[in-house]
Design an enzyme around this catalytic site. Structure first.
Site, PDB file in Angstrom:
ATOM      1  N   CYS A 193       0.846  -1.197   0.000  1.00 33.17           N
ATOM      2  CA  CYS A 193       0.000   0.000   0.000  1.00 33.17           C
ATOM      3  C   CYS A 193       0.884   1.251   0.000  1.00 33.17           C
ATOM      4  O   CYS A 193       1.927   1.302   0.647  1.00 33.17           O
ATOM      5  CB  CYS A 193      -0.936   0.105   1.188  1.00 33.17           C
ATOM      6  SG  CYS A 193      -2.056  -1.281   1.318  1.00 33.17           S
TER       7      CYS A 193
ATOM      8  N   ARG B 236       3.876  -0.067  -4.912  1.00 37.36           N
ATOM      9  CA  ARG B 236       3.679  -0.644  -3.580  1.00 37.36           C
ATOM     10  C   ARG B 236       2.407  -1.470  -3.468  1.00 37.36           C
ATOM     11  O   ARG B 236       2.188  -2.172  -2.469  1.00 37.36           O
ATOM     12  CB  ARG B 236       3.628   0.464  -2.525  1.00 37.36           C
ATOM     13  CG  ARG B 236       4.871   1.313  -2.465  1.00 37.36           C
ATOM     14  CD  ARG B 236       4.714   2.392  -1.422  1.00 37.36           C
ATOM     15  NE  ARG B 236       4.571   1.827  -0.109  1.00 37.36           N
ATOM     16  CZ  ARG B 236       5.574   1.465   0.678  1.00 37.36           C
ATOM     17  NH1 ARG B 236       6.813   1.635   0.265  1.00 37.36           N
ATOM     18  NH2 ARG B 236       5.365   0.958   1.854  1.00 37.36           N
TER      19      ARG B 236
ATOM     20  N   TRP C 291      -2.708  -2.720  -1.681  1.00 36.02           N
ATOM     21  CA  TRP C 291      -2.396  -4.143  -1.854  1.00 36.02           C
ATOM     22  C   TRP C 291      -3.171  -4.840  -0.747  1.00 36.02           C
ATOM     23  O   TRP C 291      -2.866  -4.687   0.430  1.00 36.02           O
ATOM     24  CB  TRP C 291      -0.900  -4.373  -1.698  1.00 36.02           C
ATOM     25  CG  TRP C 291      -0.469  -5.778  -1.972  1.00 36.02           C
ATOM     26  CD1 TRP C 291      -0.179  -6.322  -3.189  1.00 36.02           C
ATOM     27  CD2 TRP C 291      -0.262  -6.826  -1.011  1.00 36.02           C
ATOM     28  NE1 TRP C 291       0.187  -7.637  -3.043  1.00 36.02           N
ATOM     29  CE2 TRP C 291       0.141  -7.969  -1.722  1.00 36.02           C
ATOM     30  CE3 TRP C 291      -0.390  -6.906   0.373  1.00 36.02           C
ATOM     31  CZ2 TRP C 291       0.426  -9.172  -1.095  1.00 36.02           C
ATOM     32  CZ3 TRP C 291      -0.106  -8.106   1.002  1.00 36.02           C
ATOM     33  CH2 TRP C 291       0.303  -9.222   0.260  1.00 36.02           C
TER      34      TRP C 291
ATOM     35  N   ASN D  11      -1.546   2.069   5.654  1.00 36.67           N
ATOM     36  CA  ASN D  11      -0.688   1.017   5.108  1.00 36.67           C
ATOM     37  C   ASN D  11      -0.269   0.145   6.284  1.00 36.67           C
ATOM     38  O   ASN D  11       0.298   0.657   7.242  1.00 36.67           O
ATOM     39  CB  ASN D  11       0.536   1.677   4.439  1.00 36.67           C
ATOM     40  CG  ASN D  11       1.641   0.701   4.134  1.00 36.67           C
ATOM     41  OD1 ASN D  11       1.398  -0.480   3.921  1.00 36.67           O
ATOM     42  ND2 ASN D  11       2.877   1.180   4.104  1.00 36.67           N
ATOM     43  N   GLY D  12      -0.575  -1.157   6.221  1.00 36.01           N
ATOM     44  CA  GLY D  12      -0.188  -2.036   7.327  1.00 36.01           C
ATOM     45  C   GLY D  12      -1.332  -2.953   7.717  1.00 36.01           C
ATOM     46  O   GLY D  12      -2.302  -3.106   6.975  1.00 36.01           O
TER      47      GLY D  12
ATOM     48  N   GLU E   9      17.013 -17.508  -9.417  1.00 37.58           N
ATOM     49  CA  GLU E   9      16.600 -16.130  -9.704  1.00 37.58           C
ATOM     50  C   GLU E   9      15.972 -16.029 -11.102  1.00 37.58           C
ATOM     51  O   GLU E   9      14.968 -15.342 -11.295  1.00 37.58           O
ATOM     52  CB  GLU E   9      17.828 -15.204  -9.560  1.00 37.58           C
ATOM     53  CG  GLU E   9      17.627 -13.761  -9.945  1.00 37.58           C
ATOM     54  CD  GLU E   9      16.568 -13.024  -9.117  1.00 37.58           C
ATOM     55  OE1 GLU E   9      16.061 -13.575  -8.135  1.00 37.58           O
ATOM     56  OE2 GLU E   9      16.227 -11.896  -9.504  1.00 37.58           O
TER      57      GLU E   9
ATOM     58  N   LYS F  67      12.195 -14.726 -11.819  1.00 36.51           N
ATOM     59  CA  LYS F  67      11.882 -13.599 -12.717  1.00 36.51           C
ATOM     60  C   LYS F  67      10.802 -14.004 -13.722  1.00 36.51           C
ATOM     61  O   LYS F  67       9.890 -13.229 -13.999  1.00 36.51           O
ATOM     62  CB  LYS F  67      13.125 -13.141 -13.509  1.00 36.51           C
ATOM     63  CG  LYS F  67      14.172 -12.381 -12.789  1.00 36.51           C
ATOM     64  CD  LYS F  67      13.807 -10.982 -12.382  1.00 36.51           C
ATOM     65  CE  LYS F  67      13.137 -10.973 -11.037  1.00 36.51           C
ATOM     66  NZ  LYS F  67      13.910 -10.886  -9.857  1.00 36.51           N
TER      67      LYS F  67
ATOM     68  N   GLU G  51       7.271 -14.477 -11.900  1.00 35.18           N
ATOM     69  CA  GLU G  51       6.560 -13.336 -11.326  1.00 35.18           C
ATOM     70  C   GLU G  51       6.026 -12.376 -12.373  1.00 35.18           C
ATOM     71  O   GLU G  51       5.019 -11.720 -12.133  1.00 35.18           O
ATOM     72  CB  GLU G  51       7.398 -12.607 -10.275  1.00 35.18           C
ATOM     73  CG  GLU G  51       8.653 -11.972 -10.780  1.00 35.18           C
ATOM     74  CD  GLU G  51       9.504 -11.375  -9.657  1.00 35.18           C
ATOM     75  OE1 GLU G  51       8.956 -11.037  -8.598  1.00 35.18           O
ATOM     76  OE2 GLU G  51      10.720 -11.251  -9.858  1.00 35.18           O
TER      77      GLU G  51
ATOM     78  N   HIS H  54      17.567 -36.378  -9.727  1.00 33.84           N
ATOM     79  CA  HIS H  54      16.875 -36.868  -8.534  1.00 33.84           C
ATOM     80  C   HIS H  54      15.385 -36.522  -8.559  1.00 33.84           C
ATOM     81  O   HIS H  54      14.743 -36.527  -7.517  1.00 33.84           O
ATOM     82  CB  HIS H  54      17.532 -36.306  -7.271  1.00 33.84           C
ATOM     83  CG  HIS H  54      18.956 -36.724  -7.131  1.00 33.84           C
ATOM     84  ND1 HIS H  54      19.323 -38.009  -6.786  1.00 33.84           N
ATOM     85  CD2 HIS H  54      20.104 -36.045  -7.349  1.00 33.84           C
ATOM     86  CE1 HIS H  54      20.644 -38.092  -6.775  1.00 33.84           C
ATOM     87  NE2 HIS H  54      21.136 -36.910  -7.113  1.00 33.84           N
TER      88      HIS H  54
ATOM     89  N   LYS I 202       5.928  -4.151  -4.502  1.00 35.17           N
ATOM     90  CA  LYS I 202       7.383  -4.004  -4.453  1.00 35.17           C
ATOM     91  C   LYS I 202       7.946  -4.213  -3.054  1.00 35.17           C
ATOM     92  O   LYS I 202       9.019  -4.772  -2.887  1.00 35.17           O
ATOM     93  CB  LYS I 202       7.743  -2.603  -4.959  1.00 35.17           C
ATOM     94  CG  LYS I 202       9.229  -2.337  -5.051  1.00 35.17           C
ATOM     95  CD  LYS I 202       9.833  -3.095  -6.194  1.00 35.17           C
ATOM     96  CE  LYS I 202      11.343  -2.959  -6.262  1.00 35.17           C
ATOM     97  NZ  LYS I 202      11.916  -4.073  -7.023  1.00 35.17           N
TER      98      LYS I 202
HETATM   99  C1  F6R Z   1      11.524 -10.483  -6.830  1.00 39.81           C
HETATM  100  C2  F6R Z   1      11.312  -9.540  -5.784  1.00 39.81           C
HETATM  101  C3  F6R Z   1      11.025 -10.020  -4.407  1.00 39.81           C
HETATM  102  C4  F6R Z   1      11.918  -9.279  -3.402  1.00 39.81           C
HETATM  103  C5  F6R Z   1      11.546  -9.656  -1.968  1.00 39.81           C
HETATM  104  C6  F6R Z   1      12.454  -9.003  -0.956  1.00 39.81           C
HETATM  105  O1  F6R Z   1      11.793  -9.877  -8.038  1.00 39.81           O
HETATM  106  O2  F6R Z   1      11.375  -8.363  -6.000  1.00 39.81           O
HETATM  107  O3  F6R Z   1      11.205 -11.383  -4.303  1.00 39.81           O
HETATM  108  O4  F6R Z   1      13.242  -9.591  -3.673  1.00 39.81           O
HETATM  109  O5  F6R Z   1      10.220  -9.276  -1.709  1.00 39.81           O
HETATM  110  O6  F6R Z   1      12.394  -7.613  -1.031  1.00 39.81           O
HETATM  111  P1  F6R Z   1      13.505  -6.708  -0.410  1.00 39.81           P
HETATM  112  O7  F6R Z   1      14.765  -6.969  -1.136  1.00 39.81           O
HETATM  113  O8  F6R Z   1      13.002  -5.314  -0.617  1.00 39.81           O
HETATM  114  O9  F6R Z   1      13.601  -7.072   1.038  1.00 39.81           O
END
Ligand code: F6R
Length: 618
Positions: free
Chosen positions: A2, A27, A76, A102-103, A491, A495, A498, A514, A613
Site C-alpha cells: 500500500c 507498492r 495491496w 498502510n499495514g 533467480e 523472474k 513473477e 533426482h 514491491k
Molecule cells: C523479486 C522480488 C522479491 C523481493 C523480496 C524481498 O523480483 O522483488 O522477491 O526480492 O520481496 O524484497 P527486499 O529486497 O526489498 O527485502
C-alpha cells in the site's frame, strides 16, 4: 504494501496526490482512492483497479477536485478482497474523519466487536475502517483533538501502520503516525506546505527536505504552522531531523524505456560502478567499506555468518554464501527471514547476521534482524533504500547504490547486492589472509571489468528476444546451474514466474536426476548456465541428459564455447570472467528473457498481479 500520500498547503491537492499515487503504485495496485477537502465538503472517490481507473472515476463521478488538502491511497489488499468498498480512504461513522492506512491491525476483530457494541456499523471488511472508528470513538469519549485521539487510539492497536488522518472539523491539519510501515513528510518552503508519502518520490519535485518518522511516532501537520512530532506512548515532543534528499526526478521516471524493468536492467552497468565507487581501488588492491572497517573484529571473530533475506535478496544471499565460504573461509548459513524468525534459531553473540533487502522495509527481514539483535548478534545491513527501516535497525551496513528500483521484479538490486557481498568477501579474505595478495588483486581487476562486460552483454537483447519468441507459449520451464550459478538459476526462474506467470523451477543442475528429469520432454525448455570454469564438464553431461530426453536447451555459456553450442538449441554467450563473478553476467540474459516473454504475452511487467514491491506485511 500500500502507498499513502497527502498534501496540505497552498496548491491544489488533487494533482499532487494523484501523481504521488502513480509513483507509489509499485507498492500495491489493486485499488486506489483519493480524498480532497474543498473548504466545505469532503470529496472522496475510490475504486478497485489502478490509479488510471481512479482518474476515470473522478472524471465521471462529478467529484470536485478543488481543495488545498488531500490524502490518497493505492492498495495491496490484506483484509478484504480488492473492491470499491474496501478501497481507501475510509470515512468514520460520522463522516467527519477520513483515513488512509498502510499495514495491518492484528487485533482489529476484537476492536471491531467493541465498536459494534457501542453502535458502530461497518461497510467494509477492512481493519482500517475499524481504526478510523476507534479514533472517532476516542475523540468523542475523551473530548480531545484529533492528534490526541489518534495517539490514544493507537495505544490500543496491535499491528503495523502508517496512517494519515483528516478531520473535517479541523480542516487545516493532517495527523500521521507510523509503526512498522514507512512514512516521510516533505517540508516545503517557509513551512507553507507539507507532503506526506510512503516514500519521498511523490514530492521530490517540490522539496528536497524530508522528515522520516520513526516507529512509534506521530506528527501533527498544520498548514502555515508547521509540524509537531511526538511519541505515541508518551507525550514527549521530539525534534525531528530534516534530511536532505539525494533523489532526483529523472531517477524515478522511465527515461524513454517502455517499462521500469527494462530501464533498470539497462542501468546495471552504472549501478554496479556506483556501488563499488570509492570502496574499491582495484589498482591499489584496496577495499574500503566503513561499515566493515569499523567492525572488522566482529567479522573476523565470527563463528559464522547468517544471511537473512527474502525473494531475490535471498538469492543474492546464496551467492554470498558461495563467496564467503570459498574466499574468506567463513561458514555461512542463508535463511529465509520468514522461517528464521519463527523457528527458534540458535544465535549467539559470536554470530554475524547480514540482512539483505532492496527496500529495507520487508517485514520478515526486519523481524529477523530484531530477533538476532535480541540474542546478541552483530547485525549488518545491505540495503538499497537510504534511511529505510532495515538500514536504521542494523548495527552497521553498506548501501547498494542502485538508485530507485521501481519495477516490481528486482533486477539491479540483485547485481548490486552481489557486488557489495563480493567487496565484503574480498575485504575479509584480505584481512584473514585466506587469499594471496595477487589473487585478491586479480579478483578486484575482474570486478572492475564487470560493468563494461554487462554493457556489452546488453547488446545481445535482439538474440534474447528471438529466443523469448520461441518459448513464450511454454507452460513450464526449468532453470539449471551449479556452484555460483545455482542461485542464478533460482533467480532466473523467479523472474519468469513473477512477471509472465509461467511456472518455472530453478535447480542445481546435478539435482535434476533426482526428480525433475521426469518432467523433461519435447515441450520443456531448459535454461542451463554452463560457464567454462563452473564444473563445466559436469554441466555438459547434464545437458546431454536433457538432450537425450528431447528437452529444448537454451544454454548460457562463456564466449568461444564450442562443445555446448553443438548440443544446445540456442546459445547465449557471456564475456569471460572469474567464475565467482559470473552471476553478475549470467543473470542479465535471464532478466531480458523474462522481460521479453512477459511483454510478448501482454503482461503488466512493472506491476505483476498479486505482487507489490515492498512487502511490509508478514
Ligand atoms: C523479486 C522480488 C522479491 C523481493 C523480496 C524481498 O523480483 O522483488 O522477491 O526480492 O520481496 O524484497 P527486499 O529486497 O526489498 O527485502
Amino acid at each position: 504494501m500500500c502507498g499513502i500520500t497527502g498534501y496540505i498547503g497552498y496548491r491544489d491537492a488533487y494533482p499532487i496526490v494523484i501523481n504521488g499515487l502513480k509513483r507509489l503504485e509499485y507498492r500495491g495496485y489493486d485499488s486506489a482512492g483519493i480524498m480532497v477537502y474543498d473548504g466545505e465538503q469532503i470529496q472522496l472517490s475510490k475504486t478497485k483497479g489502478k490509479v488510471f481507473d481512479l482518474e476515470a472515476i473522478v472524471s465521471s463521478d462529478g467529484a470536485k477536485k478543488e481543495g488545498k488538502i488531500g490524502i490518497g491511497h493505492t492498495r495491496w489488499a490484506t483484509h478484504g478482497v480488492p473492491n470499491d468498498v474496501n478501497s481507501h480512504p475510509h470515512f468514520s461513522q460520522s463522516g467527519d474523519l477520513v483515513i488512509v492506512h498502510n499495514g495491518i491491525i492484528e487485533n482489529y476483530d476484537t476492536l471491531k466487536k467493541e465498536l459494534v457494541a457501542r453502535g458502530y456499523t461497518f461497510h467494509s471488511d477492512t481493519d482500517t475502517e475499524v481504526l478510523i472508528n476507534l479514533i472517532e470513538e476516542v475523540k468523542k469519549t475523551e473530548g480531545c483533538k484529533l492528534g490526541k485521539a489518534v495517539q490514544l487510539a493507537l495505544t490500543n492497536v496491535i499491528g503495523a501502520y502508517a496512517i494519515a488522518v483528516f478531520d473535517k472539523t479541523k480542516p487545516n491539519e493532517l495527523v500521521v503516525a507510523k509503526l512498522g510501515s514507512p512514512i516521510a513528510i516533505g517540508v516545503g518552503d517557509k513551512n507553507e506546505e507539507f507532503f506526506v508519502a510512503s516514500d519521498a518520490s511523490p514530492f521530490i519535485e517540490y522539496t528536497k527536505n524530508a522528515i522520516y518518522l520513526e516507529d512509534g511516532e506521530l506528527a501533527i501537520i498544520k498548514k502555515d504552522k508547521g509540524i509537531k512530532v511526538r511519541k505515541i506512548d508518551n507525550d514527549k515532543e521530539i525534534d525531528a531531523t530534516i534530511q536532505e534528499l539525494q533523489l532526483n526526478l529523472e531517477q524515478i521516471e522511465k527515461g524513454g524505456y517502455d517499462h521500469f524493468m527494462l530501464k533498470e536492467i539497462h542501468e546495471q552497468p552504472k549501478a554496479i560502478v556506483d556501488t563499488y565507487r570509492g570502496r574499491m581501488l582495484a589498482n591499489e588492491g584496496v577495499i574500503r567499506m566503513a561499515g566493515v572497517d569499523d567492525n572488522l573484529s566482529k567479522f573476523l571473530n565470527a563463528d559464522r555468518i547468517i544471511i537473512v533475506a527474502c525473494g531475490t535478496s535471498w538469492h543474492a544471499g546464496l551467492v554470498g554464501e558461495y563467496l564467503f565460504e570459498d574466499m574468506a573461509r567463513i561458514p555461512v548459513e542463508v535463511e529465509y527471514a520468514s522461517e528464521f524468525r519463527y523457528r527458534n534459531p540458535i544465535i549467539t553473540s559470536k554470530d554475524v547476521v547480514i540482512a539483505i533487502s532492496q527496500s529495507g522495509e520487508t517485514a520478515d527481514t526486519l523481524a529477523a534482524i530484531k530477533l538476532a539483535k535480541s540474542k546478541g548478534a552483530f547485525v549488518f545491513g545491505v540495503c538499497n533504500v537510504v534511511g529505510s527501516s532495515i538500514s536504521r535497525e542494523t548495527h552497521a551496513g553498506a548501501y547498494t547504490h542502485a538508485g530507485p528500483e521501481i519495477g516490481v521484479a528486482s533486477t539491479k538490486a540483485f547485481t548490486t547486492q552481489i557486488t557489495v557481498l563480493s567487496l565484503i568477501t574480498l575485504k575479509l579474505a584480505q584481512a584473514k589472509g585466506t587469499l594471496s595478495t595477487s589473487t585478491i588483486n586479480g579478483y578486484l581487476q575482474a570486478l572492475q571489468q564487470i560493468p563494461n562486460q554487462v554493457e556489452k552483454l546488453l547488446a545481445i537483447d535482439p538474440l534474447v528476444r528471438d529466443i523469448a519468441d520461441v518459448y513464450k507459449e511454454a507452460t513450464n520451464c526449468l532453470y539449471l546451474g551449479r556452484g555460483f550459478n545455482f542461485p542464478v538459476a533460482l533467480e532466473g526462474a523467479l523472474k519468469l514466474k513473477e512477471i509472465s506467470y509461467i511456472h518455472a523451477e530453478g535447480y542445481p543442475a546435478a539435482e535434476m536426476k533426482h526428480g525433475p528429469i521426469a518432467l523433461i520432454d519435447e515441450n520443456m525448455p531448459v535454461f542451463v548456465i554452463a560457464t567454462s570454469k563452473g564444473h563445466y564438464e559436469k554441466v555438459v553431461s547434464n545437458i546431454q541428459e536433457i538432450k537425450s530426453r528431447s528437452g529444448k536447451i537454451v544454454a548460457i555459456v562463456t564466449e568461444g564455447d564450442v562443445t555446448v553450442r553443438e548440443i544446445a538449441d540456442h546459445v547465449i554467450e557471456i564475456p569471460d570472467t572469474d567464475e565467482a563473478f559470473t552471476p553478475l553476467l549470467t543473470t542479465i540474459p535471464l532478466q531480458l528473457l523474462s522481460y521479453h516473454i512477459a511483454v510478448m504475452l501482454g503482461k503488466n511487467v512493472d506491476q505483476p498481479r498479486n505482487l507489490a514491491k515492498s512487502v511490509t506485511v508478514e
